[in-house]
Design a protein around this motif. Structure first.
Motif, PDB file in Angstrom:
ATOM      1  N   SER A  69      72.086  73.583  49.153  1.00  0.00           N
ATOM      2  CA  SER A  69      72.159  74.940  48.702  1.00  0.00           C
ATOM      3  C   SER A  69      70.883  75.716  48.890  1.00  0.00           C
ATOM      4  CB  SER A  69      72.517  74.949  47.249  1.00  0.00           C
ATOM      5  OG  SER A  69      73.744  74.345  47.082  1.00  0.00           O
ATOM      6  N   SER A  85      73.037  83.700  40.626  1.00  0.00           N
ATOM      7  CA  SER A  85      72.883  82.441  41.353  1.00  0.00           C
ATOM      8  C   SER A  85      71.408  82.186  41.637  1.00  0.00           C
ATOM      9  CB  SER A  85      73.655  82.501  42.669  1.00  0.00           C
ATOM     10  OG  SER A  85      73.405  81.347  43.460  1.00  0.00           O
ATOM     11  N   SER A 143      72.745  79.482  53.742  1.00  0.00           N
ATOM     12  CA  SER A 143      72.296  80.540  54.650  1.00  0.00           C
ATOM     13  C   SER A 143      70.778  80.584  54.747  1.00  0.00           C
ATOM     14  CB  SER A 143      72.812  81.899  54.175  1.00  0.00           C
ATOM     15  OG  SER A 143      72.333  82.175  52.866  1.00  0.00           O
ATOM     16  N   GLU A 191      79.808  86.312  52.905  1.00  0.00           N
ATOM     17  CA  GLU A 191      79.854  84.857  52.776  1.00  0.00           C
ATOM     18  C   GLU A 191      79.440  84.246  54.110  1.00  0.00           C
ATOM     19  OE1 GLU A 191      80.837  83.186  50.019  1.00  0.00           O
ATOM     20  OE2 GLU A 191      81.522  84.884  48.821  1.00  0.00           O
ATOM     21  N   GLN A 225      74.932  78.353  39.457  1.00  0.00           N
ATOM     22  CA  GLN A 225      75.477  79.715  39.518  1.00  0.00           C
ATOM     23  C   GLN A 225      76.610  79.879  38.519  1.00  0.00           C
ATOM     24  OE1 GLN A 225      78.813  80.572  40.667  1.00  0.00           O
ATOM     25  NE2 GLN A 225      79.346  78.401  40.858  1.00  0.00           N
ATOM     26  N   PHE A 262      82.103  85.928  43.963  1.00  0.00           N
ATOM     27  CA  PHE A 262      80.948  85.358  44.643  1.00  0.00           C
ATOM     28  C   PHE A 262      81.221  83.903  45.034  1.00  0.00           C
ATOM     29  CE2 PHE A 262      77.070  82.763  44.070  1.00  0.00           C
ATOM     30  CZ  PHE A 262      76.277  83.294  45.078  1.00  0.00           C
ATOM     31  N   GLY A 263      81.134  83.602  46.328  1.00  0.00           N
ATOM     32  CA  GLY A 263      81.314  82.232  46.799  1.00  0.00           C
ATOM     33  C   GLY A 263      82.744  81.751  46.829  1.00  0.00           C
ATOM     34  N   SER A 283      81.014  78.390  46.761  1.00  0.00           N
ATOM     35  CA  SER A 283      80.076  78.911  45.766  1.00  0.00           C
ATOM     36  C   SER A 283      79.005  77.875  45.434  1.00  0.00           C
ATOM     37  CB  SER A 283      80.818  79.305  44.486  1.00  0.00           C
ATOM     38  OG  SER A 283      81.537  78.205  43.948  1.00  0.00           O
ATOM     39  N   THR A 321      76.069  78.259  48.547  1.00  0.00           N
ATOM     40  CA  THR A 321      75.666  79.595  48.998  1.00  0.00           C
ATOM     41  C   THR A 321      74.251  79.621  49.558  1.00  0.00           C
ATOM     42  OG1 THR A 321      75.037  80.107  46.719  1.00  0.00           O
ATOM     43  CG2 THR A 321      77.229  80.797  47.450  1.00  0.00           C
TER      44      THR A 321
END
Length: 870
Positions: A16, A222, A134, A73, A248, A93-94, A128, A131
């Motif tokens: 994550s 988060s 990225s 996302e 989160q 979210f997620g 979620s 996340t």
């Protein structure tokens, strides 16, 4: 097929976090590489090499992630690849969902640096929990179909591999700020020490993201943290220790409203749908007289991972790569439980929702008042209406080892093992009493009916899920069962390469042992399915295997062809082994059988490259369980068995580099996904009581032969997609892009109620309207005198033209025929009623009945970022 042997210092489930800094440093490496495998990768990672690995593959590089993600996302970036459909799901979210070649994420192998992360009980992936990927991903590689992984994983639809970068990169750091619509705010800081003379290196990152999405009442918060410590004492050994996590919480929209409700509850009252509408929340008046928002559906989770990797270069021909890891996840999701005065949150009285206000939101003041009037201690079980949290926690331990040996210039082989142990905790606790004195539960057969008053606040999730005790048994409600899974497997692969030919043959065997433990069962007393059962079922071991092979031939420096073929005997998921949440093994248990074949052609030149693939997959004896939404029933579900699916299609993608200023990318995919033969289905409520929504019995025949494949929850499956994008770089360090995307032949999710009626077989799954979307973005780098210091400014606009479209459907309500109106009491004839219905424009939206429940896609959204590298 070639494995990349030089190691990096992050492993497997670098889940994550980690920094944009890593991605920015690797960006130039990837962009300048002729082949993706020139990027430094770990020994357990199977990455397809262009013109060598015989699989259909697409790659999203770090530059695209940095420039285009914004507040999207991460998986949505894959929408420009053939046969991939990623949506935001309910919009929280997620809560994104992804489909590949018509298969959903539970049947797509999701991997991080070559290691599988799909849930071991049901194959699901909750994005979620990931996340922060990225911030660490160097590139994402999508291998459609069989894929090149040697592990014993059933990648029915394909493989998604997130490749991260290492901690031993050059010294430096980054500070980043992101803003966007609906108060989106993301801040992060990362630093890398670089590698010392003695081989030590370390990296860390901290980030925070908060705000809301485009949908009403979807607030979230988060965090992400990452730390890696690496040591390379010599050329033969490389070690790494890593810990990472991303706690989160987020409010959700889980229920897909009807199209008519989107229109009815639009505050503009102009006959158009309010795409932001969320029916899973409302207001209550607190003790200070203030109206406070309250969500019935929320999610909270923390899934940190600790891992240790060791790469040992034994000699010039042999190498051993080993990863040991552990992951303890804690968290769950909320919904309502019980009834007050015989009414649940969604109960209709005289055709109207009893607990909703004029805006279509829950009237919690009404709920609180009716709950307060009930003496919960003397009332029957389940006589108050509360919010519960379904806990879905787990402890997961694993080890993966891969030995590689080069026999000679033409032959290579590798053997290895992938072993895992998983223990999942599943029970319900009260998270909000909604003004009641308590909630009485009678499901635990080991104790007398129990009044529970203890609540758990989901927004106060601990950052340290490695310790702590479980909630006491007498504070659990609804259900309490654990799942224990033991997985061990072996794999081997032989590779041959000579001149223009490369080929491989791979096989694996695995044993998956499931045990179900029900804390609410009395040993030797509880009876289920006419059998006396115990708290522990004992392990049910299921053997599985797969074999696959393929070859690629480079005709010349421009043209190549490939083919692959494979067969999987796939173990079913745990809820198929123990159907309807009971302690009895499925008497008709059988492995699912998947046969797949594919051929492809590639063309490469200095300016133009293209790929064409043709594939066919047959999936027999499929069993699936899906949540269904039944009026006035909480947590209903359906189990479908004996399904056979055919997925076949054609894919095309191409890139044209006109010059250094302009690059054009495009893709097109066409599929034909359909069911072969009929199946059976059964329906239950959340307490495993049979439901009769499909007729007089909860077991029914599903007439789905030759019906198009639909989704298995509130999601849809497209069978035609296309995209076209252009990137313009008019001056140095300035990049401008625009992308168009088309989605067609989009089919809603399949349901039992519709297809238990043979008359609906010819109608098939509801086809949703086609749609087109356009995104634009810009990125500019401001360089300082020090070459290692620069600012980067970026901005993105998604759905530029604010197109209104349906991304997912949950039902199959069709226009009724005149004969369907014959039982409606009215002075008019059935034909007159039918004519009146179809001629009323309020009953249809773009040609589909407005009683259908759907998720509309987001309208126009935006994001902007500012970062400083030093």
């Amino acid at each position: 097929m070639k494995l990349i042997n030089k190691s990096i210092l992050t492993v497997a489930i670098t889940l994550s976090t980690a920094s944009v800094y890593y991605a920015q440093q690797v960006q130039d490496t990837v962009s300048k590489s002729k082949d993706i495998d020139e990027v430094i990768l770990r020994g357990v990672t199977d990455i397809a090499k262009d013109r060598k690995t015989p699989v259909a593959v697409s790659t999203v590089k770090a530059a695209q992630i940095l420039e285009r993600q914004g507040n999207q996302e991460l998986v949505e970036l894959l929408n420009v690849t053939p046969s991939v459909y990623a949506t935001k799901g309910g919009g929280g979210f997620g809560d994104s969902q992804i489909v590949m070649r018509g298969f959903e994420s539970r049947n797509i192998a999701v991997m991080v640096n070559g290691m599988p992360v799909n849930d071991m009980e049901g194959g699901t992936v909750y994005f979620s929990n990931w996340t922060g990927l990225s911030d660490v991903t160097s590139f994402m590689q999508v291998q459609r179909g069989l894929g090149s992984s040697k592990l014993a994983i059933a990648s029915v639809g394909g493989t998604m591999n997130f490749i991260t970068k290492s901690a031993d990169m050059k010294k430096g750091g980054i500070v980043r700020l992101g803003v966007g619509n609906n108060d989106f705010l993301k801040t992060s800081f990362a630093y890398n020490t670089g590698k010392s003379d003695k081989g030590w290196s370390s990296s860390f990152l901290m980030s925070r993201q908060t705000g809301a999405t485009y949908i009403q009442n979807t607030d979230y918060e988060s965090y992400a943290y990452y730390f890696a410590l690496g040591w390379e004492p010599n050329k033969k050994h490389n070690f790494q220790f890593t810990i990472t996590g991303a706690p989160q919480w987020h409010d959700q929209r889980s229920y897909a409203p009807s199209i008519s409700d989107y229109v009815r509850y639009n505050p503009d009252n102009d006959g158009t749908p309010d795409r932001t509408y969320n029916s899973d929340w409302g207001y209550y008046t607190n003790s200070e007289g203030k109206r406070v928002a309250l969500s019935n559906r929320s999610n909270y989770y923390n899934k940190p991972v600790i891992m240790l990797n060791w790469d040992w270069t034994i000699n010039d021909k042999s190498k051993l790569s080993t990863v040991a890891y552990m992951s303890n996840g804690r968290g769950g999701g909320t919904a309502d439980l019980g009834r007050v005065n015989g009414r649940g949150l969604t109960t209709l009285v005289n055709g109207q929702p009893y607990f909703r206000d004029a805006q279509g939101l829950y009237n919690y003041d009404k709920v609180f008042a009716e709950n307060a009037a009930v003496n919960a201690s003397t009332a029957n079980a389940g006589s108050t209406l509360v919010r519960r949290a379904s806990i879905n926690s787990h402890n997961w331990y694993g080890i993966l080892a891969n030995f590689q040996h080069k026999i000679n210039d033409n032959w290579n082989f590798s053997v290895g093992t992938d072993d895992r142990y998983y223990y999942g905790y599943h029970y319900q606790v009260i998270s909000d009493l909604y003004g009641a004195q308590g909630y009485k539960d009678a499901n635990n057969k080991n104790i007398a009916p129990n009044l529970v008053t203890q609540t758990s606040d989901y927004k106060k999730l601990s950052w340290n899920p490695f310790g702590g005790s479980q909630v006491p048994l007498n504070e659990r409600v609804g259900f309490s069962n654990d799942g224990e899974v033991i997985w061990y497997s072996g794999f081997g692969q032989v590779e041959y390469t000579k001149d223009n030919l490369s080929a491989f043959l791979q096989g694996s065997v695995s044993n998956q042992g499931y045990q179900r433990i029900d804390e609410f069962v009395q040993d030797g007393i509880t009876v289920q399915r006419n059998q006396t059962v115990n708290r522990k079922t004992g392990f049910k071991n299921i053997f599985g295997y797969n074999i696959k092979g393929g070859a690629n031939y480079n005709i010349n420096e421009n043209n190549n062809v490939f083919a692959n073929i494979g067969y999987y005997s796939k173990q079913p998921f745990m809820n198929t082994v123990y159907p309807s949440n009971q302690q009895v093994v499925n008497p008709q248990l059988t492995n699912e059988k998947i046969f797949s074949a594919e051929v492809g052609y590639g063309f490469r030149s200095a300016k133009f490259s293209a790929n064409v693939n043709i594939y066919r997959t047959q999936w027999k004896d499929r069993a699936l369980r899906r949540n269904i939404q039944v009026p006035d029933v909480t947590d209903a579900y359906a189990e479908m068995n004996g399904i056979t699916e055919i997925h076949q299609g054609v894919e095309f993608d191409a890139t044209y580099k006109l010059n250094k200023f302009l690059e054009i990318n495009g893709m097109f995919s066409w599929g034909d996904y359909y069911y072969k033969g009929n199946a059976t289905g059964t329906t239950f409520d959340g307490n495993n009581n049979p439901l009769t929504v499909a007729g007089d019995s909860n077991t029914t025949t599903l007439y789905i032969d030759k019906v198009k494949v639909g989704g298995t929850s509130s999601n849809s499956i497209p069978q035609m997609t296309a995209s076209l994008g252009a990137t313009v770089k008019p001056v140095k360090d300035l990049s401008i892009y625009a992308g168009w995307r088309f989605v067609g032949k989009l089919y809603s999710s399949i349901d039992i109620a519709t297809f238990s009626n043979i008359a609906n077989q010819d109608r098939g799954v509801l086809k949703l309207p086609d749609y087109n979307l356009t995104d634009v973005g810009v990125s500019y780098k401001i360089r300082l005198r020090d070459a290692n210091q620069f600012f980067t400014i970026g901005a993105n606009v998604y759905n530029l033209f604010d197109t209104t479209y349906i991304q997912d459907g949950a039902t199959n309500n069709f226009v009724k025929g005149a004969g369907d109106f014959k039982d409606i009491p009215s002075g008019a004839t059935a034909q007159q009623q039918y004519s009146a219905y179809i001629n009323n424009p309020n009953n249809f939206y773009k040609g589909i009945d407005t009683t259908n429940r759907v998720f509309f896609g987001f309208g126009r959204t935006w994001a902007a970022t500012l970062s400083f590298n030093f």
